[in-house]
Design an enzyme around this catalytic site. Sequence first.
Site, PDB file in Angstrom:
ATOM      1  CG  ASP A 182      -8.754   0.084   9.802  1.00  0.00           C
ATOM      2  OD1 ASP A 182      -9.525   1.012  10.034  1.00  0.00           O
ATOM      3  OD2 ASP A 182      -9.140  -1.073   9.581  1.00  0.00           O
ATOM      4  N   GLY A 226       0.769  -1.242   0.000  1.00  0.00           N
ATOM      5  CA  GLY A 226       0.000   0.000   0.000  1.00  0.00           C
ATOM      6  C   GLY A 226       0.796   1.287   0.000  1.00  0.00           C
ATOM      7  CG  ASP A 279      -5.726  -3.312  -2.452  1.00  0.00           C
ATOM      8  OD1 ASP A 279      -5.328  -2.901  -1.338  1.00  0.00           O
ATOM      9  OD2 ASP A 279      -6.105  -4.480  -2.643  1.00  0.00           O
ATOM     10  CD  GLU A 315       1.125   0.364   6.912  1.00  0.00           C
ATOM     11  OE1 GLU A 315       1.509   0.300   5.733  1.00  0.00           O
ATOM     12  OE2 GLU A 315       0.724  -0.630   7.544  1.00  0.00           O
ATOM     13  CG  ASP A 316      -1.244   1.495   3.295  1.00  0.00           C
ATOM     14  OD1 ASP A 316      -0.994   1.159   4.476  1.00  0.00           O
ATOM     15  OD2 ASP A 316      -1.826   0.743   2.492  1.00  0.00           O
ATOM     16  CG  PHE A 363     -12.608   0.444   2.093  1.00  0.00           C
ATOM     17  CD1 PHE A 363     -11.763  -0.424   2.778  1.00  0.00           C
ATOM     18  CD2 PHE A 363     -12.483   0.564   0.719  1.00  0.00           C
ATOM     19  CE1 PHE A 363     -10.806  -1.170   2.103  1.00  0.00           C
ATOM     20  CE2 PHE A 363     -11.527  -0.180   0.028  1.00  0.00           C
ATOM     21  CZ  PHE A 363     -10.692  -1.038   0.712  1.00  0.00           C
ATOM     22  CB  VAL A 364      -9.954   5.615   1.605  1.00  0.00           C
ATOM     23  CG1 VAL A 364     -10.839   6.592   2.342  1.00  0.00           C
ATOM     24  CG2 VAL A 364      -8.824   5.107   2.503  1.00  0.00           C
ATOM     25  NE  ARG A 386      -2.150  -2.747  -4.538  1.00  0.00           N
ATOM     26  CZ  ARG A 386      -2.262  -2.930  -3.232  1.00  0.00           C
ATOM     27  NH1 ARG A 386      -2.146  -1.898  -2.407  1.00  0.00           N
ATOM     28  NH2 ARG A 386      -2.508  -4.120  -2.738  1.00  0.00           N
TER      29      ARG A 386
HETATM   30  P1  5GP Z   1      -4.560  -2.218  10.681  1.00  0.00           P
HETATM   31  O1  5GP Z   1      -3.651  -3.329  11.101  1.00  0.00           O
HETATM   32  O2  5GP Z   1      -4.081  -0.858  11.111  1.00  0.00           O
HETATM   33  O3  5GP Z   1      -5.981  -2.471  11.077  1.00  0.00           O
HETATM   34  O4  5GP Z   1      -4.650  -2.297   9.129  1.00  0.00           O
HETATM   35  C1  5GP Z   1      -3.774  -1.690   8.318  1.00  0.00           C
HETATM   36  C2  5GP Z   1      -3.912  -2.237   6.915  1.00  0.00           C
HETATM   37  O5  5GP Z   1      -5.265  -2.512   6.551  1.00  0.00           O
HETATM   38  C3  5GP Z   1      -3.432  -1.203   5.943  1.00  0.00           C
HETATM   39  O6  5GP Z   1      -2.037  -1.318   5.739  1.00  0.00           O
HETATM   40  C4  5GP Z   1      -4.260  -1.490   4.718  1.00  0.00           C
HETATM   41  O7  5GP Z   1      -3.621  -2.484   3.945  1.00  0.00           O
HETATM   42  C5  5GP Z   1      -5.563  -2.064   5.252  1.00  0.00           C
HETATM   43  N1  5GP Z   1      -6.617  -1.010   5.328  1.00  0.00           N
HETATM   44  C6  5GP Z   1      -7.185  -0.507   6.424  1.00  0.00           C
HETATM   45  N2  5GP Z   1      -8.121   0.416   6.142  1.00  0.00           N
HETATM   46  C7  5GP Z   1      -8.143   0.506   4.790  1.00  0.00           C
HETATM   47  C8  5GP Z   1      -8.912   1.318   3.859  1.00  0.00           C
HETATM   48  O8  5GP Z   1      -9.770   2.155   4.199  1.00  0.00           O
HETATM   49  N3  5GP Z   1      -8.650   1.117   2.539  1.00  0.00           N
HETATM   50  C9  5GP Z   1      -7.721   0.233   2.098  1.00  0.00           C
HETATM   51  N4  5GP Z   1      -7.556   0.129   0.778  1.00  0.00           N
HETATM   52  N5  5GP Z   1      -6.985  -0.537   2.943  1.00  0.00           N
HETATM   53  C10 5GP Z   1      -7.195  -0.399   4.267  1.00  0.00           C
HETATM   54 MG    MG Z   2      -0.687  -1.725   4.271  1.00  0.00          MG
END
Ligand code: 5GP
Ligand code: MG
Length: 179
Positions: A106, A48, A162, A102-103, A155-156, A168
């Site tokens: 969440d 990401g 993606d 990091e992208d 969600f974005v 992407r």
């Molecule tokens: P976390 O471990 O913080 O819950 O999740 C992080 C990962 O979940 C991110 O690196 C990404 O890959 C995915 N993710 C979480 N929210 C989104 C979102 O709104 N859109 C997308 N495309 N990926 C997300």
């Molecule tokens: Mg990621």
Amino acid sequence: MSLIKVHDREFVPFISEATIQHKIKDLAEQISKDYQGKRPLFVAILNGSFIFASDLFKQLEIEAEICFIKLASYKGTKSTGHVVTAIGLDTDITDRHVVILEDIIDTGKTLYEFLPQITNQRPASVRIAVLLHKPEATKYQFPIDYTCFTIPNKFVLGYGLDYDGLGRNIREIYQLHES
Ligand code: 5GP
Ligand code: MG
């Protein structure tokens, strides 16, 4: 309002290309100031963050290195629980100033579980830079040092992020359209 369709879902424009680029330029200036003379090592988390990392790295005005890793998460044994392994972390980070890219954060689970693998190697410092943060969704707390955009819990996609593999390459960030 220009809706786009990716797979079965509709998305609406959320953060424009110009706004993203402006923010990244500001972040690069800030990091260039903070890391002057420190030759930081950027650790970008695939997939990401690849566009964010690329745009940010191009704008830096200091000596810096970058490497790319992939996090694979799987269920370990009962005693090890959930395990996150880093694929491709082959640069020695001992005594280095590390900036993780990091992208999106969440729940925070992925980075929370991965961070000890960085700190265990005794880097000189560790900071985290993220493109997007969803504070309402975050359950695992740790300091996020640089955040480009704080966004609601929706969600974005786009700009590296993606939806089931697609989206992407979209230059703006889009948000799920809830009709
Ligand atoms: P976390 O471990 O913080 O819950 O999740 C992080 C990962 O979940 C991110 O690196 C990404 O890959 C995915 N993710 C979480 N929210 C989104 C979102 O709104 N859109 C997308 N495309 N990926 C997300
Ligand atoms: Mg990621």
